[in-house]
Scaffold this motif. Structure first.
Motif, PDB file in Angstrom:
ATOM      1  N   ALA A  75       0.903  -1.092   0.124  1.00  0.00           N
ATOM      2  CA  ALA A  75       0.114   0.061   0.009  1.00  0.00           C
ATOM      3  C   ALA A  75       1.022   1.376  -0.023  1.00  0.00           C
ATOM      4  O   ALA A  75       0.555   2.223  -0.833  1.00  0.00           O
ATOM      5  CB  ALA A  75      -0.790  -0.064   1.426  1.00  0.00           C
ATOM      6  N   VAL A  76       1.755   1.483   0.803  1.00  0.00           N
ATOM      7  CA  VAL A  76       2.781   2.479   0.772  1.00  0.00           C
ATOM      8  C   VAL A  76       3.423   2.688  -0.483  1.00  0.00           C
ATOM      9  O   VAL A  76       3.738   3.789  -1.013  1.00  0.00           O
ATOM     10  CB  VAL A  76       3.837   2.260   1.785  1.00  0.00           C
ATOM     11  CG1 VAL A  76       4.891   3.266   1.861  1.00  0.00           C
ATOM     12  CG2 VAL A  76       3.081   2.218   3.295  1.00  0.00           C
ATOM     13  N   ALA A  77       3.813   1.464  -0.960  1.00  0.00           N
ATOM     14  CA  ALA A  77       4.636   1.685  -2.506  1.00  0.00           C
ATOM     15  C   ALA A  77       3.760   2.204  -3.603  1.00  0.00           C
ATOM     16  O   ALA A  77       4.172   2.839  -4.535  1.00  0.00           O
ATOM     17  CB  ALA A  77       4.985   0.145  -2.612  1.00  0.00           C
ATOM     18  N   GLU A  78       2.258   1.497  -3.558  1.00  0.00           N
ATOM     19  CA  GLU A  78       1.333   2.085  -4.463  1.00  0.00           C
ATOM     20  C   GLU A  78       1.046   3.530  -4.313  1.00  0.00           C
ATOM     21  O   GLU A  78       0.950   4.256  -5.348  1.00  0.00           O
ATOM     22  CB  GLU A  78       0.118   1.359  -4.126  1.00  0.00           C
ATOM     23  CG  GLU A  78       0.274  -0.234  -4.544  1.00  0.00           C
ATOM     24  CD  GLU A  78       0.552  -0.282  -6.230  1.00  0.00           C
ATOM     25  OE1 GLU A  78      -0.196   0.377  -7.251  1.00  0.00           O
ATOM     26  OE2 GLU A  78       1.549  -0.917  -6.705  1.00  0.00           O
ATOM     27  N   VAL A  79       0.954   4.041  -3.365  1.00  0.00           N
ATOM     28  CA  VAL A  79       1.031   5.546  -2.887  1.00  0.00           C
ATOM     29  C   VAL A  79       1.941   6.406  -3.630  1.00  0.00           C
ATOM     30  O   VAL A  79       1.823   7.354  -4.249  1.00  0.00           O
ATOM     31  CB  VAL A  79       0.722   5.818  -1.478  1.00  0.00           C
ATOM     32  CG1 VAL A  79       0.617   7.352  -1.190  1.00  0.00           C
ATOM     33  CG2 VAL A  79      -0.595   5.431  -0.945  1.00  0.00           C
ATOM     34  N   ALA A  80       3.219   5.791  -3.360  1.00  0.00           N
ATOM     35  CA  ALA A  80       4.322   6.336  -3.801  1.00  0.00           C
ATOM     36  C   ALA A  80       4.431   6.376  -5.442  1.00  0.00           C
ATOM     37  O   ALA A  80       4.964   7.307  -5.964  1.00  0.00           O
ATOM     38  CB  ALA A  80       5.592   5.658  -3.540  1.00  0.00           C
ATOM     39  N   ARG A  81       3.664   5.572  -5.994  1.00  0.00           N
ATOM     40  CA  ARG A  81       3.978   5.406  -7.652  1.00  0.00           C
ATOM     41  C   ARG A  81       2.399   6.186  -8.274  1.00  0.00           C
ATOM     42  O   ARG A  81       2.177   6.055  -9.513  1.00  0.00           O
ATOM     43  CB  ARG A  81       4.129   4.297  -8.127  1.00  0.00           C
ATOM     44  CG  ARG A  81       3.036   3.285  -7.683  1.00  0.00           C
ATOM     45  CD  ARG A  81       3.472   1.781  -8.054  1.00  0.00           C
ATOM     46  NE  ARG A  81       3.832   1.560  -9.389  1.00  0.00           N
ATOM     47  CZ  ARG A  81       3.029   1.073 -10.407  1.00  0.00           C
ATOM     48  NH1 ARG A  81       1.802   0.879 -10.065  1.00  0.00           N
ATOM     49  NH2 ARG A  81       3.687   1.096 -11.690  1.00  0.00           N
ATOM     50  N   THR A  82       1.782   6.672  -7.373  1.00  0.00           N
ATOM     51  CA  THR A  82       0.221   7.169  -7.854  1.00  0.00           C
ATOM     52  C   THR A  82       0.138   8.578  -7.726  1.00  0.00           C
ATOM     53  O   THR A  82       0.543   9.300  -6.918  1.00  0.00           O
ATOM     54  CB  THR A  82      -0.964   6.459  -7.076  1.00  0.00           C
ATOM     55  OG1 THR A  82      -0.829   5.069  -6.797  1.00  0.00           O
ATOM     56  CG2 THR A  82      -2.168   6.933  -7.399  1.00  0.00           C
ATOM     57  N   ARG A  83      -0.529   9.183  -8.844  1.00  0.00           N
ATOM     58  CA  ARG A  83      -0.858  10.431  -9.180  1.00  0.00           C
ATOM     59  C   ARG A  83      -2.353  10.583  -8.837  1.00  0.00           C
ATOM     60  O   ARG A  83      -3.044  10.138  -9.935  1.00  0.00           O
ATOM     61  CB  ARG A  83      -0.286  11.235 -10.003  1.00  0.00           C
ATOM     62  CG  ARG A  83       1.154  11.372 -10.195  1.00  0.00           C
ATOM     63  CD  ARG A  83       1.603  12.212 -11.323  1.00  0.00           C
ATOM     64  NE  ARG A  83       2.916  12.541 -11.639  1.00  0.00           N
ATOM     65  CZ  ARG A  83       3.984  11.774 -12.099  1.00  0.00           C
ATOM     66  NH1 ARG A  83       3.709  10.738 -12.401  1.00  0.00           N
ATOM     67  NH2 ARG A  83       5.089  12.127 -11.891  1.00  0.00           N
ATOM     68  N   TYR A  84      -2.844  11.083  -7.744  1.00  0.00           N
ATOM     69  CA  TYR A  84      -4.464  11.008  -7.405  1.00  0.00           C
ATOM     70  C   TYR A  84      -4.972  11.699  -8.283  1.00  0.00           C
ATOM     71  O   TYR A  84      -6.140  11.981  -8.973  1.00  0.00           O
ATOM     72  CB  TYR A  84      -4.910  10.871  -6.160  1.00  0.00           C
ATOM     73  CG  TYR A  84      -4.354   9.720  -5.380  1.00  0.00           C
ATOM     74  CD1 TYR A  84      -5.387   8.588  -5.461  1.00  0.00           C
ATOM     75  CD2 TYR A  84      -3.009   9.627  -4.845  1.00  0.00           C
ATOM     76  CE1 TYR A  84      -4.606   7.549  -4.965  1.00  0.00           C
ATOM     77  CE2 TYR A  84      -2.609   8.757  -4.082  1.00  0.00           C
ATOM     78  CZ  TYR A  84      -3.431   7.616  -4.031  1.00  0.00           C
ATOM     79  OH  TYR A  84      -3.072   6.358  -3.267  1.00  0.00           O
ATOM     80  N   HIS A  85      -4.413  13.261  -8.340  1.00  0.00           N
ATOM     81  CA  HIS A  85      -4.945  14.247  -8.995  1.00  0.00           C
ATOM     82  C   HIS A  85      -4.436  14.205 -10.386  1.00  0.00           C
ATOM     83  O   HIS A  85      -3.325  14.444 -10.681  1.00  0.00           O
ATOM     84  CB  HIS A  85      -4.540  15.625  -8.370  1.00  0.00           C
ATOM     85  CG  HIS A  85      -5.201  16.709  -9.193  1.00  0.00           C
ATOM     86  ND1 HIS A  85      -6.581  17.036  -9.340  1.00  0.00           N
ATOM     87  CD2 HIS A  85      -4.407  18.034  -9.677  1.00  0.00           C
ATOM     88  CE1 HIS A  85      -6.583  18.216  -9.917  1.00  0.00           C
ATOM     89  NE2 HIS A  85      -5.390  18.856 -10.155  1.00  0.00           N
ATOM     90  N   ARG A  86      -5.278  14.641 -11.435  1.00  0.00           N
ATOM     91  CA  ARG A  86      -4.842  14.160 -13.073  1.00  0.00           C
ATOM     92  C   ARG A  86      -3.927  13.074 -13.203  1.00  0.00           C
ATOM     93  O   ARG A  86      -2.893  13.389 -13.595  1.00  0.00           O
ATOM     94  CB  ARG A  86      -4.362  15.401 -13.334  1.00  0.00           C
ATOM     95  CG  ARG A  86      -5.430  16.796 -13.371  1.00  0.00           C
ATOM     96  CD  ARG A  86      -4.545  18.000 -13.837  1.00  0.00           C
ATOM     97  NE  ARG A  86      -5.414  19.161 -13.550  1.00  0.00           N
ATOM     98  CZ  ARG A  86      -5.142  20.435 -13.900  1.00  0.00           C
ATOM     99  NH1 ARG A  86      -3.729  20.697 -14.478  1.00  0.00           N
ATOM    100  NH2 ARG A  86      -5.967  21.397 -14.096  1.00  0.00           N
ATOM    101  N   PRO A  87      -4.223  11.848 -12.872  1.00  0.00           N
ATOM    102  CA  PRO A  87      -3.429  10.903 -13.118  1.00  0.00           C
ATOM    103  C   PRO A  87      -2.940  10.513 -14.474  1.00  0.00           C
ATOM    104  O   PRO A  87      -3.872  10.542 -15.321  1.00  0.00           O
ATOM    105  CB  PRO A  87      -4.307   9.548 -12.642  1.00  0.00           C
ATOM    106  CG  PRO A  87      -5.790  10.049 -12.767  1.00  0.00           C
ATOM    107  CD  PRO A  87      -5.680  11.459 -12.396  1.00  0.00           C
ATOM    108  N   VAL A  88      -1.790  10.468 -14.581  1.00  0.00           N
ATOM    109  CA  VAL A  88      -0.916  10.299 -15.897  1.00  0.00           C
ATOM    110  C   VAL A  88      -0.208   9.086 -15.819  1.00  0.00           C
ATOM    111  O   VAL A  88      -0.544   7.975 -15.362  1.00  0.00           O
ATOM    112  CB  VAL A  88      -0.300  11.433 -16.462  1.00  0.00           C
ATOM    113  CG1 VAL A  88      -1.387  12.567 -16.960  1.00  0.00           C
ATOM    114  CG2 VAL A  88       0.500  12.336 -15.461  1.00  0.00           C
ATOM    115  N   SER A  89       1.063   9.400 -16.181  1.00  0.00           N
ATOM    116  CA  SER A  89       2.120   8.307 -16.115  1.00  0.00           C
ATOM    117  C   SER A  89       2.277   8.036 -14.423  1.00  0.00           C
ATOM    118  O   SER A  89       2.311   8.868 -13.779  1.00  0.00           O
ATOM    119  CB  SER A  89       3.306   8.325 -16.696  1.00  0.00           C
ATOM    120  OG  SER A  89       3.905   9.777 -16.416  1.00  0.00           O
TER     121      SER A  89
END
Length: 445
Positions: A51-65
């Motif tokens: 879960a911590v790793a997924e947050v680190a690789r996620t852009r929640y606002h305007r998700p792009v790459s």
């Protein structure tokens, strides 16, 4: 503005035959070794780390790459803390592995990046069963030469705003109080009941028996839930949790959106997500740490307190006050100052600071803060003229008026203050005014 952060690992992190080897980069040594032992609840720990790793690789606002940031881990005596920010800086995640979750000793104290690569994420998602999971944080053989071994190097653009988020969150969280506690089953049901389209909406919730009830506006005791979709990282952990606790600041009717903490507790682990006040807002722009960054009077106290920090799981201001020979209020001011350099974080579950040293340039949070840089430039240009509790500030061709409110806050006639109304900290004109006023008081003393 961004910098390039280089992670150098001696090998990729791996998970094989229930042995999780996390590689480290930076901190107290180039590749420190923090822990060797067992995670007593292996499957839950794997889910929490994922879960911590997924947050680190996620852009929640305007998700792009996907983002490509690696979490950090802090070893402090009897526990490990894994932390990350989302790529958009609007979600802060932390997994605390508590003493009952570890069967082994933290061999070295400090903070370092850990490699969480794509194959490792896929392996963590497959962990099952009830057996303990062996964990090593750091290379198995510290004598490995990087010239002989296959060094894994990641070069990633690291936004300065991501670094400033660590400074902001600890200041904000220190004002939070526990607002609700739900059994995990009720928490799961509440999340399922959230209305469609709430992923980007700003909602408010209030305790209602063993659950939470949505309300259309803030009322006393309410907690802001901004962008409910950002809680998705908690869902896999719900089946292991005993309780969900919710924390937030005190709000009054008509209050503006506010940050909040949503924390799952399994007994051996705590997984928490801190959400920014609105889905499009990153923590780096909240301005909560500006007062601590601007204050010169606490710098000496911060240097003194820094020397006394000893990687205890929690920091006790009263004990530090006794050791330092200063009062507890000055200690709290020093801790806030240290937090702006990433040297302390704040744990809402224990209502206490904890020692951490970010493996980045400690002065960057101050140097790269636009409002603080602007305020210092105004002072250098002697553009601030004090007039009792008010001030006139010349900024380019414009002249602004800064006035003090009854509660001690400051207003300004600039467009920035008119837009945010003090909800995101002071503007540079108000900040420069406060800094000059403090300087004059110090000169009189």
């Amino acid at each position: 503005m961004s910098v390039v952060q280089t992670y150098r690992y001696l090998a990729p992190s791996t998970l094989a035959q229930r042995s999780l080897a996390l590689q480290t980069s930076g901190g107290p040594a180039p590749n420190p070794r923090f822990f060797t032992g067992f995670l007593t609840t292996g499957q839950a720990a794997a889910v929490g780390l994922l879960a911590v790793a997924e947050v680190a690789r996620t852009r929640y606002h305007r998700p792009v790459s996907p983002a490509s940031l690696d979490p950090v881990v802090t070893g402090s005596r009897d526990r490990l803390r894994f932390e990350s920010f989302s790529g958009c800086c609007g979600v802060y995640a932390r997994l605390d592995v508590l003493p009952t979750g570890l069967d082994g000793d933290v061999s070295e104290h400090g903070t370092t990046n850990v490699d969480v690569n794509t194959p490792l994420r896929e392996a963590l998602a497959r962990v099952g069963g009830l057996d303990p999971l062996h964990l090593s944080v750091g290379p198995d053989d510290l004598t490995v030469s990087t010239l002989d071994g296959a060094v894994v190097e990641k070069k990633v653009p690291l936004p300065a705003r991501w670094l400033r988020g660590f400074a902001e969150v600890q200041v904000l969280a220190a004002r939070f109080e526990p607002r609700a506690e739900l059994p995990a089953a009720e928490a799961s049901a509440f999340l399922r009941r959230l209305p469609r389209g709430s992923e980007r909406a700003v909602l408010w919730v209030v305790p209602a028996g063993r659950s939470l009830r949505l309300t259309s506006r803030p009322v006393p005791g309410a907690v802001c839930l901004a962008g409910a979709g950002r809680l998705v990282a908690l869902q896999p952990m719900l089946r292991f949790a005993k309780t969900l606790r919710v924390y937030g600041p005190t709000v009054a009717p008509g209050a503006a959106p506010a940050p909040s903490v949503w924390e799952l507790d399994t007994g051996a682990l705590r997984l928490s997500l801190t959400l920014s006040p609105e889905p499009y807002r990153g923590f780096s722009g909240e301005g909560a740490a500006l007062a601590a960054l601007a204050g010169d009077d606490v710098v000496d106290d911060a240097d003194l307190i820094s020397a006394l920090l000893s990687w205890d799981p929690t920091i006790e201001p009263d004990r530090l006050a006794e050791q330092a020979g200063i009062d507890a209020e000055r200690v709290r001011g020093a801790l806030a100052q240290l937090g702006t350099a990433g040297r302390v974080g704040y744990d809402v579950a224990e209502a206490a600071y904890f020692h951490r040293v970010m493996p980045y340039d400690a002065g960057r949070a101050e140097r790269d803060n636009p409002r603080l840089v602007g305020a210092r430039a105004l002072l250098d240009a002697e553009a601030v003229q004090l007039d009792g509790t008010a001030a006139t500030v010349r900024s380019g061709d414009q002249v602004y008026r800064v006035r003090q409110l009854p509660d001690g806050g400051l207003t300004c006639t600039c467009p920035w203050w008119a837009k945010h109304r003090g909800q995101r900290g002071p503007c540079r004109h108000a900040l420069a005014t406060r800094m000059l006023a403090a300087e004059r008081v110090e000169e009189r003393v």
